[in-house]
Design a protein around this motif. Structure first.
Motif, PDB file in Angstrom:
ATOM      1  N   GLN A  13     -30.955  31.236 -22.961  1.00 27.36           N
ATOM      2  CA  GLN A  13     -31.363  30.410 -24.092  1.00 27.36           C
ATOM      3  C   GLN A  13     -32.395  31.195 -24.880  1.00 27.36           C
ATOM      4  O   GLN A  13     -33.364  31.700 -24.318  1.00 27.36           O
ATOM      5  CB  GLN A  13     -31.954  29.097 -23.604  1.00 27.36           C
ATOM      6  CG  GLN A  13     -32.376  28.185 -24.725  1.00 27.36           C
ATOM      7  CD  GLN A  13     -32.965  26.887 -24.208  1.00 27.36           C
ATOM      8  OE1 GLN A  13     -33.352  26.782 -23.065  1.00 27.36           O
ATOM      9  NE2 GLN A  13     -33.042  25.908 -25.074  1.00 27.36           N
ATOM     10  N   LYS A  16     -34.951  30.958 -30.983  1.00 27.15           N
ATOM     11  CA  LYS A  16     -34.401  30.539 -32.272  1.00 27.15           C
ATOM     12  C   LYS A  16     -32.877  30.443 -32.160  1.00 27.15           C
ATOM     13  O   LYS A  16     -32.245  31.311 -31.570  1.00 27.15           O
ATOM     14  CB  LYS A  16     -34.761  31.546 -33.359  1.00 27.15           C
ATOM     15  CG  LYS A  16     -36.237  31.583 -33.676  1.00 27.15           C
ATOM     16  CD  LYS A  16     -36.499  32.522 -34.825  1.00 27.15           C
ATOM     17  CE  LYS A  16     -37.980  32.545 -35.155  1.00 27.15           C
ATOM     18  NZ  LYS A  16     -38.278  33.476 -36.231  1.00 27.15           N
ATOM     19  N   PRO A  17     -32.290  29.415 -32.748  1.00 29.03           N
ATOM     20  CA  PRO A  17     -30.829  29.299 -32.691  1.00 29.03           C
ATOM     21  C   PRO A  17     -30.134  30.310 -33.608  1.00 29.03           C
ATOM     22  O   PRO A  17     -30.706  30.781 -34.590  1.00 29.03           O
ATOM     23  CB  PRO A  17     -30.565  27.873 -33.161  1.00 29.03           C
ATOM     24  CG  PRO A  17     -31.740  27.520 -33.999  1.00 29.03           C
ATOM     25  CD  PRO A  17     -32.905  28.275 -33.410  1.00 29.03           C
ATOM     26  N   HIS A  18     -28.902  30.623 -33.268  1.00 24.51           N
ATOM     27  CA  HIS A  18     -28.042  31.458 -34.094  1.00 24.51           C
ATOM     28  C   HIS A  18     -27.673  30.641 -35.337  1.00 24.51           C
ATOM     29  O   HIS A  18     -27.689  29.405 -35.283  1.00 24.51           O
ATOM     30  CB  HIS A  18     -26.788  31.831 -33.275  1.00 24.51           C
ATOM     31  CG  HIS A  18     -25.950  32.878 -33.914  1.00 24.51           C
ATOM     32  ND1 HIS A  18     -24.745  32.587 -34.492  1.00 24.51           N
ATOM     33  CD2 HIS A  18     -26.140  34.212 -34.061  1.00 24.51           C
ATOM     34  CE1 HIS A  18     -24.220  33.705 -34.974  1.00 24.51           C
ATOM     35  NE2 HIS A  18     -25.047  34.702 -34.730  1.00 24.51           N
ATOM     36  N   THR A  22     -26.006  27.171 -32.262  1.00 24.38           N
ATOM     37  CA  THR A  22     -26.268  27.205 -30.826  1.00 24.38           C
ATOM     38  C   THR A  22     -27.312  28.266 -30.506  1.00 24.38           C
ATOM     39  O   THR A  22     -27.427  29.262 -31.209  1.00 24.38           O
ATOM     40  CB  THR A  22     -24.973  27.465 -30.025  1.00 24.38           C
ATOM     41  OG1 THR A  22     -25.270  27.398 -28.639  1.00 24.38           O
ATOM     42  CG2 THR A  22     -24.374  28.823 -30.327  1.00 24.38           C
ATOM     43  N   ASN A  23     -28.097  28.038 -29.445  1.00 28.53           N
ATOM     44  CA  ASN A  23     -29.082  29.053 -29.037  1.00 28.53           C
ATOM     45  C   ASN A  23     -28.737  29.621 -27.661  1.00 28.53           C
ATOM     46  O   ASN A  23     -29.582  30.192 -27.002  1.00 28.53           O
ATOM     47  CB  ASN A  23     -30.503  28.498 -29.079  1.00 28.53           C
ATOM     48  CG  ASN A  23     -30.702  27.313 -28.175  1.00 28.53           C
ATOM     49  OD1 ASN A  23     -29.759  26.796 -27.593  1.00 28.53           O
ATOM     50  ND2 ASN A  23     -31.924  26.868 -28.040  1.00 28.53           N
ATOM     51  N   GLU A  24     -27.470  29.481 -27.243  1.00 34.59           N
ATOM     52  CA  GLU A  24     -27.000  30.069 -25.989  1.00 34.59           C
ATOM     53  C   GLU A  24     -26.304  31.390 -26.281  1.00 34.59           C
ATOM     54  O   GLU A  24     -25.443  31.468 -27.148  1.00 34.59           O
ATOM     55  CB  GLU A  24     -26.027  29.123 -25.284  1.00 34.59           C
ATOM     56  CG  GLU A  24     -26.674  27.866 -24.783  1.00 34.59           C
ATOM     57  CD  GLU A  24     -25.703  26.993 -24.018  1.00 34.59           C
ATOM     58  OE1 GLU A  24     -24.589  27.455 -23.689  1.00 34.59           O
ATOM     59  OE2 GLU A  24     -26.052  25.844 -23.763  1.00 34.59           O
ATOM     60  N   CYS A  38     -22.954  35.360 -29.003  1.00 37.01           N
ATOM     61  CA  CYS A  38     -23.152  33.930 -29.212  1.00 37.01           C
ATOM     62  C   CYS A  38     -22.044  33.165 -28.498  1.00 37.01           C
ATOM     63  O   CYS A  38     -20.869  33.491 -28.637  1.00 37.01           O
ATOM     64  CB  CYS A  38     -23.147  33.612 -30.702  1.00 37.01           C
ATOM     65  SG  CYS A  38     -23.323  31.855 -31.059  1.00 37.01           S
TER      66      CYS A  38
END
Length: 74
Positions: A13, A16-18, A22-24, A38
């Motif tokens: 994780q 910052k999110p993509h 999603t931030n995974e 991503c």
């Protein structure tokens, strides 16, 4: 401060999110630079290890844990 432990194939994780939302991210290459992919849109990014360690929050799913779980089911 303790160093974060991560391996090739782990799902991590990020802080910052993509842009896809999603931030995974999955670690797909390790070295001086780390390539992450991503989980949402499959876009990959190559970033320096220091920046990756700074921006990573935690390991969500470790590849070594899933391999052990997969062996237990057989």
């Amino acid at each position: 401060m303790e160093r974060k432990h991560f391996e090739l194939g782990d799902i991590v994780q990020m802080k910052k999110p993509h842009p896809c939302g999603t931030n995974e991210m999955e670690i797909i290459r390790m070295g001086m630079d780390i390539r992450i992919k991503c989980v949402g849109c499959k876009h990959s990014v190559l970033i320096p290890r220091a920046k990756f360690e700074k921006n990573m929050k935690k390991v969500l799913r470790s590849k070594s844990e899933t391999a052990v779980d997969g062996q237990a089911e057989l």
